[in-house]
Design a protein around this motif. Sequence first.
Motif, PDB file in Angstrom:
ATOM      1  N   PHE A 187      31.008  36.141  35.401  1.00 61.23           N
ATOM      2  CA  PHE A 187      32.215  36.340  36.415  1.00 61.23           C
ATOM      3  C   PHE A 187      32.644  37.077  36.346  1.00 61.23           C
ATOM      4  O   PHE A 187      31.768  37.906  36.746  1.00 61.23           O
ATOM      5  CB  PHE A 187      33.362  36.347  35.013  1.00 61.23           C
ATOM      6  N   ALA A 188      33.387  37.476  37.611  1.00 67.08           N
ATOM      7  CA  ALA A 188      33.233  38.644  38.395  1.00 67.08           C
ATOM      8  C   ALA A 188      34.583  39.410  38.440  1.00 67.08           C
ATOM      9  O   ALA A 188      35.554  38.453  38.650  1.00 67.08           O
ATOM     10  CB  ALA A 188      32.848  38.487  39.777  1.00 67.08           C
ATOM     11  N   HIS A 223      37.693  28.808  39.576  1.00 65.81           N
ATOM     12  CA  HIS A 223      38.743  29.328  39.077  1.00 65.81           C
ATOM     13  C   HIS A 223      38.735  30.751  38.482  1.00 65.81           C
ATOM     14  O   HIS A 223      38.259  31.545  39.044  1.00 65.81           O
ATOM     15  CB  HIS A 223      38.796  29.043  37.670  1.00 65.81           C
ATOM     16  N   PHE A 224      40.226  30.940  38.748  1.00 64.82           N
ATOM     17  CA  PHE A 224      40.561  32.542  39.591  1.00 64.82           C
ATOM     18  C   PHE A 224      41.458  32.520  38.438  1.00 64.82           C
ATOM     19  O   PHE A 224      42.678  31.915  38.783  1.00 64.82           O
ATOM     20  CB  PHE A 224      41.322  32.376  40.662  1.00 64.82           C
ATOM     21  N   LEU A 225      41.704  33.933  37.654  1.00 64.08           N
ATOM     22  CA  LEU A 225      43.184  34.395  37.127  1.00 64.08           C
ATOM     23  C   LEU A 225      43.389  35.191  37.627  1.00 64.08           C
ATOM     24  O   LEU A 225      42.879  36.599  37.835  1.00 64.08           O
ATOM     25  CB  LEU A 225      42.568  34.956  35.265  1.00 64.08           C
ATOM     26  N   PRO A 226      44.226  35.726  37.939  1.00 61.79           N
ATOM     27  CA  PRO A 226      45.265  37.047  39.066  1.00 61.79           C
ATOM     28  C   PRO A 226      44.951  38.205  38.067  1.00 61.79           C
ATOM     29  O   PRO A 226      45.650  37.272  36.163  1.00 61.79           O
ATOM     30  CB  PRO A 226      46.334  36.330  39.423  1.00 61.79           C
ATOM     31  N   LEU A 244      43.720  41.212  42.950  1.00 65.49           N
ATOM     32  CA  LEU A 244      42.358  41.340  42.314  1.00 65.49           C
ATOM     33  C   LEU A 244      42.615  39.990  40.776  1.00 65.49           C
ATOM     34  O   LEU A 244      43.721  40.530  40.461  1.00 65.49           O
ATOM     35  CB  LEU A 244      41.675  42.988  42.326  1.00 65.49           C
ATOM     36  N   GLY A 245      41.678  39.613  41.005  1.00 63.45           N
ATOM     37  CA  GLY A 245      41.348  38.711  39.508  1.00 63.45           C
ATOM     38  C   GLY A 245      40.671  38.610  38.891  1.00 63.45           C
ATOM     39  O   GLY A 245      38.868  38.442  39.408  1.00 63.45           O
ATOM     40  N   ILE A 302      37.168  40.608  28.423  1.00 63.23           N
ATOM     41  CA  ILE A 302      38.692  39.720  29.885  1.00 63.23           C
ATOM     42  C   ILE A 302      40.263  39.830  29.383  1.00 63.23           C
ATOM     43  O   ILE A 302      40.991  40.810  30.086  1.00 63.23           O
ATOM     44  CB  ILE A 302      38.933  38.337  30.255  1.00 63.23           C
ATOM     45  N   PRO A 303      40.537  39.861  28.307  1.00 64.20           N
ATOM     46  CA  PRO A 303      41.504  40.353  27.314  1.00 64.20           C
ATOM     47  C   PRO A 303      41.756  41.445  27.124  1.00 64.20           C
ATOM     48  O   PRO A 303      42.850  42.603  27.748  1.00 64.20           O
ATOM     49  CB  PRO A 303      41.909  39.491  25.964  1.00 64.20           C
TER      50      PRO A 303
END
Length: 290
Positions: free
Chosen positions: A143-144, A155-158, A262-263, A281-282
Motif C-alpha cells: 500500500f502507499a 481504494h483510499f482511506l483518508p 493524505l491517506g 495501518i491502525p
Amino acid sequence: MSILKLKAYIAAVKFGSLTKAAEALDYTQPSISHMIHSLEDDYGFSLLIRSKSGVTPTDNGAELLPIMQDIVNRYEHLSEAVYAIHGLDIGTVRLGAYTSVCVHWMPSLLKEFREQFPKIEIHLFEGNSDEIHNWLEEGHIDFAISTIQRSEEFHFLPLVEDRMMAILPRNHPLSKNDTVPIEVFAEERCIIPYEDTHKDVQRIFKKAKVKPNVAYQIRGDEAIIAMVKKGLGISLLSELLITDHFQDMAHLPLAPDHVRTLGITTKTEIKSLSPASRTFIPFLQQWLKK
C-alpha cells in the motif's frame, strides 16, 4: 509450485541480472540460474532473454510476471496469518510514500513501530505520484501513503488534510498579505513542479482555470524551495513539505483555501492486506492522532 523459483525469476527481472538477484536473495548465481531454468522447464517456454548485458523478460515472462508477484504476495500473507494465529507479530510491510511523508513522518513513526513490533520488517519506497501508481499496479508495494490515485482503480482511506501553501521570498510584496489569491500565479513568475511529481498542484490550477506564469519547472521539492528563497519566483507546495523552511521564506494559505488529503492507497480492500500491513495501518492512524 516452488515459491523460491518464482522469487528467483521476479528478482532477476527486477535487477536485470542473475548475479544481483542472487545477492538480493542470498543465493549463489548458479542456484538462481538453475531455479529459473527449472521454472522454464515446468512451463515449457523461455521466461528470460539472456545476454552479456543482463537479462530481460520474454513476452511470455512479462505476461506471467504480475501473476507470479501476486502468488508470492499471497504466500507471504498466508505465512503471516499463520504466525498471527499463533500470537506472533511477524511479517513484512512494503510501503510506498511521498518524500514529504518519508522525511517528516517516517523517522519517528518507524522508530516507535519497531519498538512495539520488532519482528515486522518495513520496506520503505520513496516515490512520486506516478511511481507509486505503478508500484501499486504491479504489486511491488502492499500500500502507499499518498494523495488519492485514480479512484476507479484503487481504494483510499483518508488520514489527514495537508494545506496547500503559496511560498514566496521573505521580502516579496505579497508576503504581508493574509492569503494569496490563486489568480496571482497567472501574473507572478512561478516555479512549478512537474505533474508526475505533484499532481495536486496541477489539479488546483486546472480546477481554478488558472494558467501559471511558469518561469521554471523543477522536479525536486528542495530545488523549488531553494529557488524561491533566492527570489527567482513564487511556488505552491503543501504545508508538510515546507515545515522545515518556515523561517526562511514567506508561506501563506491560498484564497480560496485548498488542501490535499493524505491517506492509505491500496489496490485491494484493506481487509485483504497481509496481517503485518493490517497491524501497521491502525498504528499509523493512532500515531497521527497523537
